[in-house]
Design a protein around this motif. Structure first.
Motif, PDB file in Angstrom:
ATOM      1  N   ASP A  42       0.808  -1.220   0.000  1.00 35.16           N
ATOM      2  CA  ASP A  42       0.000   0.000   0.000  1.00 35.16           C
ATOM      3  C   ASP A  42       0.845   1.277   0.000  1.00 35.16           C
ATOM      4  O   ASP A  42       0.341   2.360  -0.272  1.00 35.16           O
ATOM      5  CB  ASP A  42      -0.961   0.017   1.189  1.00 35.16           C
ATOM      6  CG  ASP A  42      -2.097  -0.992   1.016  1.00 35.16           C
ATOM      7  OD1 ASP A  42      -2.259  -1.533  -0.099  1.00 35.16           O
ATOM      8  OD2 ASP A  42      -2.813  -1.245   2.009  1.00 35.16           O
ATOM      9  N   ARG A  43       2.132   1.153   0.305  1.00 35.96           N
ATOM     10  CA  ARG A  43       3.018   2.327   0.314  1.00 35.96           C
ATOM     11  C   ARG A  43       3.423   2.755  -1.092  1.00 35.96           C
ATOM     12  O   ARG A  43       3.936   3.842  -1.294  1.00 35.96           O
ATOM     13  CB  ARG A  43       4.239   2.063   1.177  1.00 35.96           C
ATOM     14  CG  ARG A  43       3.838   1.899   2.635  1.00 35.96           C
ATOM     15  CD  ARG A  43       5.010   1.556   3.510  1.00 35.96           C
ATOM     16  NE  ARG A  43       4.515   1.238   4.837  1.00 35.96           N
ATOM     17  CZ  ARG A  43       4.843   1.908   5.919  1.00 35.96           C
ATOM     18  NH1 ARG A  43       5.675   2.909   5.836  1.00 35.96           N
ATOM     19  NH2 ARG A  43       4.349   1.556   7.084  1.00 35.96           N
ATOM     20  N   PHE A  44       3.229   1.845  -2.055  1.00 36.10           N
ATOM     21  CA  PHE A  44       3.479   2.181  -3.454  1.00 36.10           C
ATOM     22  C   PHE A  44       2.209   2.814  -4.010  1.00 36.10           C
ATOM     23  O   PHE A  44       1.101   2.487  -3.592  1.00 36.10           O
ATOM     24  CB  PHE A  44       3.803   0.917  -4.268  1.00 36.10           C
ATOM     25  CG  PHE A  44       5.133   0.299  -3.939  1.00 36.10           C
ATOM     26  CD1 PHE A  44       6.279   0.678  -4.625  1.00 36.10           C
ATOM     27  CD2 PHE A  44       5.242  -0.678  -2.956  1.00 36.10           C
ATOM     28  CE1 PHE A  44       7.504   0.103  -4.331  1.00 36.10           C
ATOM     29  CE2 PHE A  44       6.456  -1.261  -2.655  1.00 36.10           C
ATOM     30  CZ  PHE A  44       7.596  -0.861  -3.340  1.00 36.10           C
ATOM     31  N   ASN A  45       2.372   3.685  -4.953  1.00 32.82           N
ATOM     32  CA  ASN A  45       1.217   4.311  -5.598  1.00 32.82           C
ATOM     33  C   ASN A  45       0.891   3.491  -6.844  1.00 32.82           C
ATOM     34  O   ASN A  45       1.299   3.846  -7.951  1.00 32.82           O
ATOM     35  CB  ASN A  45       1.536   5.771  -5.949  1.00 32.82           C
ATOM     36  CG  ASN A  45       0.314   6.537  -6.381  1.00 32.82           C
ATOM     37  OD1 ASN A  45      -0.816   6.101  -6.151  1.00 32.82           O
ATOM     38  ND2 ASN A  45       0.539   7.672  -7.013  1.00 32.82           N
ATOM     39  N   LEU A  46       0.174   2.380  -6.651  1.00 36.71           N
ATOM     40  CA  LEU A  46      -0.087   1.436  -7.725  1.00 36.71           C
ATOM     41  C   LEU A  46      -1.536   1.483  -8.182  1.00 36.71           C
ATOM     42  O   LEU A  46      -2.435   1.789  -7.403  1.00 36.71           O
ATOM     43  CB  LEU A  46       0.243   0.016  -7.261  1.00 36.71           C
ATOM     44  CG  LEU A  46       1.667  -0.258  -6.778  1.00 36.71           C
ATOM     45  CD1 LEU A  46       1.761  -1.662  -6.199  1.00 36.71           C
ATOM     46  CD2 LEU A  46       2.659  -0.079  -7.911  1.00 36.71           C
ATOM     47  N   SER A  47      -1.721   1.117  -9.420  1.00 37.87           N
ATOM     48  CA  SER A  47      -3.085   0.959  -9.934  1.00 37.87           C
ATOM     49  C   SER A  47      -3.670  -0.301  -9.301  1.00 37.87           C
ATOM     50  O   SER A  47      -2.927  -1.144  -8.786  1.00 37.87           O
ATOM     51  CB  SER A  47      -3.043   0.795 -11.456  1.00 37.87           C
ATOM     52  OG  SER A  47      -2.473  -0.453 -11.796  1.00 37.87           O
ATOM     53  N   PRO A  48      -4.984  -0.454  -9.346  1.00 39.76           N
ATOM     54  CA  PRO A  48      -5.579  -1.683  -8.798  1.00 39.76           C
ATOM     55  C   PRO A  48      -5.013  -2.954  -9.450  1.00 39.76           C
ATOM     56  O   PRO A  48      -4.767  -3.949  -8.760  1.00 39.76           O
ATOM     57  CB  PRO A  48      -7.073  -1.520  -9.093  1.00 39.76           C
ATOM     58  CG  PRO A  48      -7.286  -0.038  -9.129  1.00 39.76           C
ATOM     59  CD  PRO A  48      -6.019   0.522  -9.731  1.00 39.76           C
TER      60      PRO A  48
END
Length: 184
Positions: A42-48
């Protein structure tokens, strides 16, 4: 997973150290995917879609760790296989007179390897694994903000130079540029 893939392509030594760190991150989170998702993913800014892919990657590593019995310590077979591949290349380079730079770096590193292995007790690791253990240990000391002696710095500097040459040669070998086919 994204970082691991990139490191595997670019620098096998960094890849292996990264994967050892991932094993420890999984252990630190109790092999619990929910904790890993909260504390790591969750600390990464990832797409779903990327989040789903990363969760699946961690779940597969957790499953492998359980099946291989390395929940508390040790390394996954996929990481051991990297050491095996590097050892095979290492031995081939040492036997081949076309690689004096590699041989010279190894022999400059050997006293440090011998010293580290003597401190390892009953079951010392192989030469390359000893080098990687030293590099990983240094990484952990730095992360913990611990003081590093000049002797340790000197050893790590030489080990790093040696492993860098091995990683470079690994990439050349993977691209079939180290032992050209026409020479066989």
């Amino acid at each position: 997973m994204i970082i691991a893939s990139q490191k595997h392509k670019e620098n096998i030594a960094e890849y292996l150290l990264y994967m050892w760190q991932i094993e420890d991150i999984i252990r630190a989170n109790g092999l619990d995917i929910d904790r890993i998702k909260e504390n790591v993913i969750d600390r990464f800014n990832l797409s779903p879609a990327q989040t789903k892919e990363m969760v699946e990657w961690y779940e597969s590593l957790i499953d492998m760790m359980r099946r291989e019995g390395v929940e508390k310590s040790g390394h996954l077979q996929l990481n051991k296989n990297v050491i095996i591949q590097l050892t095979d290349l290492h031995l081939a380079l040492l036997k081949d007179p076309r690689f004096p730079e590699y041989t010279a770096e190894f022999y400059k590193t050997l006293p440090y390897i011998v010293e580290l292995r003597s401190k390892a007790g009953e079951n010392p690791a192989g030469e390359l694994e000893t080098c990687f253990n030293a590099l990983y240990g240094m990484l952990m000391l730095r992360l913990q903000g611990k003081e590093i002696t000049p002797e340790t710095k000197a050893a790590i500097t030489q080990i790093s130079k040696f492993i860098a040459v091995l990683a470079r040669d690994y990439n050349l070998d993977r691209e079939d540029k180290l032992f050209p086919k026409d020479e066989e």
